[in-house]
Each structure stands twice: as structure tokens, then as C-alpha cells.
Design a protein around this motif. Structure first.
Motif, mmCIF file in Angstrom:
data_model
loop_
_atom_site.group_PDB
_atom_site.id
_atom_site.type_symbol
_atom_site.label_atom_id
_atom_site.label_comp_id
_atom_site.label_asym_id
_atom_site.label_seq_id
_atom_site.Cartn_x
_atom_site.Cartn_y
_atom_site.Cartn_z
ATOM 1 N N UNK A 35 13.655 -4.276 10.992
ATOM 2 C CA UNK A 35 12.431 -3.530 10.688
ATOM 3 C C UNK A 35 12.657 -2.049 10.983
ATOM 4 N N UNK A 36 12.365 -1.228 9.979
ATOM 5 C CA UNK A 36 12.538 0.221 10.114
ATOM 6 C C UNK A 36 11.171 0.882 9.968
ATOM 7 N N UNK A 37 10.777 1.654 10.959
ATOM 8 C CA UNK A 37 9.480 2.335 10.887
ATOM 9 C C UNK A 37 9.470 3.317 9.715
ATOM 10 N N UNK A 38 8.352 3.369 9.012
ATOM 11 C CA UNK A 38 8.222 4.340 7.924
ATOM 12 C C UNK A 38 7.832 5.721 8.440
ATOM 13 N N UNK A 39 7.494 5.796 9.722
ATOM 14 C CA UNK A 39 7.319 7.112 10.339
ATOM 15 C C UNK A 39 8.715 7.726 10.488
ATOM 16 N N UNK A 40 8.809 9.027 10.294
ATOM 17 C CA UNK A 40 10.150 9.633 10.307
ATOM 18 C C UNK A 40 10.728 9.654 11.720
ATOM 19 N N UNK A 41 12.008 9.282 11.863
ATOM 20 C CA UNK A 41 12.634 9.350 13.195
ATOM 21 C C UNK A 41 12.865 10.817 13.582
ATOM 22 N N UNK A 42 13.062 11.053 14.885
ATOM 23 C CA UNK A 42 13.223 12.435 15.342
ATOM 24 C C UNK A 42 14.694 12.835 15.463
ATOM 25 N N UNK A 70 0.815 -1.223 0.000
ATOM 26 C CA UNK A 70 0.000 0.000 0.000
ATOM 27 C C UNK A 70 0.850 1.275 0.000
ATOM 28 N N UNK A 71 2.150 1.128 0.285
ATOM 29 C CA UNK A 71 3.041 2.302 0.274
ATOM 30 C C UNK A 71 3.134 2.942 -1.115
ATOM 31 N N UNK A 72 2.707 2.194 -2.136
ATOM 32 C CA UNK A 72 2.775 2.719 -3.504
ATOM 33 C C UNK A 72 1.410 3.184 -4.018
ATOM 34 N N UNK A 73 0.443 3.265 -3.088
ATOM 35 C CA UNK A 73 -0.873 3.794 -3.450
ATOM 36 C C UNK A 73 -0.844 5.313 -3.355
ATOM 37 N N UNK A 74 -1.711 5.925 -4.141
ATOM 38 C CA UNK A 74 -1.814 7.376 -4.143
ATOM 39 C C UNK A 74 -2.253 7.881 -2.774
ATOM 40 N N UNK A 75 -1.498 8.843 -2.240
ATOM 41 C CA UNK A 75 -1.925 9.504 -1.005
ATOM 42 C C UNK A 75 -1.757 8.710 0.278
ATOM 43 N N UNK A 76 -1.119 7.527 0.214
ATOM 44 C CA UNK A 76 -0.978 6.694 1.417
ATOM 45 C C UNK A 76 -0.014 7.333 2.403
ATOM 46 N N UNK A 77 -0.356 7.268 3.668
ATOM 47 C CA UNK A 77 0.550 7.765 4.716
ATOM 48 C C UNK A 77 0.813 6.653 5.724
ATOM 49 N N UNK A 78 2.060 6.525 6.171
ATOM 50 C CA UNK A 78 2.393 5.453 7.120
ATOM 51 C C UNK A 78 1.790 5.689 8.497
ATOM 52 N N UNK A 79 1.591 4.581 9.215
ATOM 53 C CA UNK A 79 1.184 4.637 10.617
ATOM 54 C C UNK A 79 2.317 4.051 11.455
ATOM 55 N N UNK A 80 2.122 3.976 12.752
ATOM 56 C CA UNK A 80 3.200 3.413 13.585
ATOM 57 C C UNK A 80 3.384 1.916 13.345
ATOM 58 N N UNK A 81 2.452 1.291 12.614
ATOM 59 C CA UNK A 81 2.594 -0.134 12.281
ATOM 60 C C UNK A 81 3.126 -0.362 10.869
ATOM 61 N N UNK A 82 3.654 0.700 10.238
ATOM 62 C CA UNK A 82 4.184 0.576 8.869
ATOM 63 C C UNK A 82 5.707 0.476 8.919
ATOM 64 N N UNK A 83 6.235 -0.578 8.285
ATOM 65 C CA UNK A 83 7.674 -0.832 8.363
ATOM 66 C C UNK A 83 8.275 -1.140 6.997
ATOM 67 N N UNK A 84 9.539 -0.800 6.872
ATOM 68 C CA UNK A 84 10.382 -1.328 5.805
ATOM 69 C C UNK A 84 11.139 -2.505 6.421
#
Length: 304
Positions: A92-99, A67-81
Motif C-alpha cells: 500500500x502506497x499513500x497517495x499523499x506525497x512523501x517528503x 474517486x481518484x478519477x473524479x474532478x477535483x478530488x484530493x487524497x487524504x491520509x487514508x487514500x492508497x494505491x
């Protein structure tokens, strides 16, 4: 406008110099396809590792959620690479941006700060490569990496080598493979867009093309380093296809009257022409028609 070719594959390389992902569609951003070369493995000085120096990166597999390649999709805290490699556990790397921000990251001519993906990722790549390493993510909020203004003024990219998109035709690969004792797959050349249905090397001439409803400019023939000689299944280098490319695709052959730099060319670098601030929700899909809007008459006239 009649289609000259069609898109046969789309490839995204989330971590620079690691394996690509073949996708059926990819959202466009001004810096390249979404997720393409967003991450970089760096050494203890913050300098980019690439397969030129660390060919083992060829064996690092990357997975992103479909779903990461769908239009307008945004990651949640359960989205990983997910990152995998021989002999290694899955990272596993979170797709949410690190701080966390790390300073002094450099790739070729550019240096700046980047987002730090943390200690676990650093240990994983350090263990795999056998030397101190860190995984960083491009920080688009604070950093801009401009393309060489001689070729595409005002355009920018993330951690790709020099340009945000690269296109190759299947015809070009087939023509090269007819000359090689052992044919090579397209993964040696790491394009974003593979097209089929056109003559070999016709992409050399394309200065403006439309893929579906999206316009791209062909801004520079892609000069090749040693990565095409690295077998992407084994990480082991050889001499081909560069030895053969030197005979048929060198500046001496293609551009005999220009300054000679001993370079070889395969593929066309692209930028997205539209004004990105006005364009949202644009996708390129496998099967999209490719129409040539402007072209030069010979490879010698193309920017290189």
C-alpha cells in the motif's frame, strides 16, 4: 462538426511499465491524465526499469480508489494505491506525497530528483524483481520533463516514454488481428485512449482532434519497441505482433521516401492543446465523441 469516432476505453498506468487501469473517465493535466506514469521503479543507479528489461513488471497490478478519477478530488491520509503481484503481499502506497527526495533518477534522456516512496516499497520491488529496486514518484514541484521540441515545443510529461497521451483506434487493432495467427489484446500497446467507429489507421492522419470539448494535437506516430511482443498476462515475450507490423507498418512501407530507421508505427501520440493555466476540471469520458479538426492526407506526411 460531425463525430468521426468515440472514446471506447481510457487506460491509466500509474506505475510505469506495470499494468494499466481501465477507467470510465480521467481528469486532464498538462502532463497527461491524472495519475498516469506518476511512479517509476528504478534500479540501484536510479535508472528506470521497464518491461523491455524486466518483463515481470507486466504482472504487477495497480489499484487506485475510484474517486481518484473524479474532478477535483484530493487524497487524504487514508487514500492508497494498492500494488499486487504473484507470490507477493499487497503493497500500500499513500497517495499523499512523501517528503523524502532521492537524487539521480533517470528515464531515457531525462534525469533529476524524485520523491522516494520509502523502504517498504523498495524491499517489495527488490524482492519481486530479485535485484535492488526503489519506487519513486515524479516531483512536479521541483522537476520538469520537457517533450522533444521538434514535435511539441513547450509541452511536458512525467514518466511516460516520450509524450503525455497516446491514442489507438479499435479499427487499427482489428485490422492487425486479422493478419495474426493469434490475435493480441489492446494491452500490448498501452494506449491511454482507445476509440472506435473510424477506419483502420485513420488516427495516423489526425493532427488536431476534439474529444468532447477538449482539443488535442496529434504530434508523432508512435514508434514501437519490443513491449508489444510481451504477453501482458504471462510476462513472456514472443515475436508477434512486431513481425507482422514490420510488413505493414514499417517506415519502409509508410514512409518510403523518408530516411529509413527500421521503425514500426502503431498509434498516435497526442498533446493537450489548450492553455493549461486557464483550463480546470476538464475530463475525458468513455463515450465522448471524437471530431477531427485537422488532418494530413497520408501517413507519409505525418510527423514520425
Amino acid at each position: 462538426m460531425e463525430a468521426t469516432a468515440r472514446v471506447s476505453s481510457i487506460f491509466i498506468y500509474p506505475v510505469k511499465s506495470c499494468r494499466g487501469i481501465s477507467v470510465s473517465q480521467a481528469p486532464l493535466t498538462p502532463t497527461g491524465f491524472r495519475w498516469d506514469r506518476n511512479w517509476l521503479v528504478v534500479n540501484y543507479k536510479g535508472r528506470a526499469y521497464t518491461q523491455r528489461v524486466e518483463p515481470k513488471l507486466a504482472l504487477v497490478e495497480i489499484e487506485l480508489p475510484d474517486e481518484a478519477f473524479s474532478e477535483g478530488w484530493e487524497p487524504t491520509k487514508n487514500s492508497f494505491m494498492k500494488i499486487k503481484a504473484p507470490g507477493m503481499s499487497v503493497l500500500k502506497i499513500s497517495l499523499m506525497k512523501p517528503s523524502e527526495v532521492t537524487e539521480g533518477v533517470s528515464v531515457w534522456e531525462w534525469s533529476g530528483s524524485a520523491l522516494d516512496e520509502g523502504a517498504e516499497a523498495a524491499k517489495w520491488f527488490s524482492d519481486y524483481l530479485g535485484k535492488p529496486s526503489q519506487l519513486v514518484r515524479f516531483n512536479a514541484a521541483s522537476e520538469t520533463r520537457l517533450i522533444d521540441p521538434n514535435y511539441a515545443p513547450g509541452h511536458k510529461t512525467m514518466f511516460s516514454d516520450l509524450f503525455p497521451f497516446m491514442l489507438i483506434s479499435q479499427g487499427s487493432l482489428d485490422a492487425l488481428n486479422q493478419l495474426l495467427k493469434e490475435p493480441v489484446p489492446i494491452n500490448r500497446f498501452r494506449p491511454n485512449i482507445l476509440v472506435e467507429g473510424c477506419e483502420p489507421f485513420s488516427e495516423d492522419l489526425w493532427t488536431e482532434i476534439r474529444i468532447s470539448k477538449v482539443t488535442f494535437e496529434g504530434v508523432k506516430l508512435c514508434s514501437r519497441c519490443k513491449i508489444p511482443t510481451i504477453n501482458q498476462d504471462t510476462g513472456i515475450g514472443g515475436t508477434e505482433p512486431n513481425e507482422t507490423l514490420m510488413k505493414i507498418r514499417s517506415d519502409k512501407v509508410l514512409r518510403p521516401n523518408m530516411k529509413q530507421q527500421g521503425k514500426i508505427y502503431f498509434g498516435q501520440n497526442l498533446v493537450w492543446k489548450e492553455n493549461p493555466s486557464e483550463e480546470h476540471g476538464k475530463l475525458v469520458k468513455v463515450g465522448d465523441p471524437v471530431s477531427v479538426l485537422k488532418k494530413v492526407s497520408s501517413a507519409a506526411e505525418a510527423a514520425a
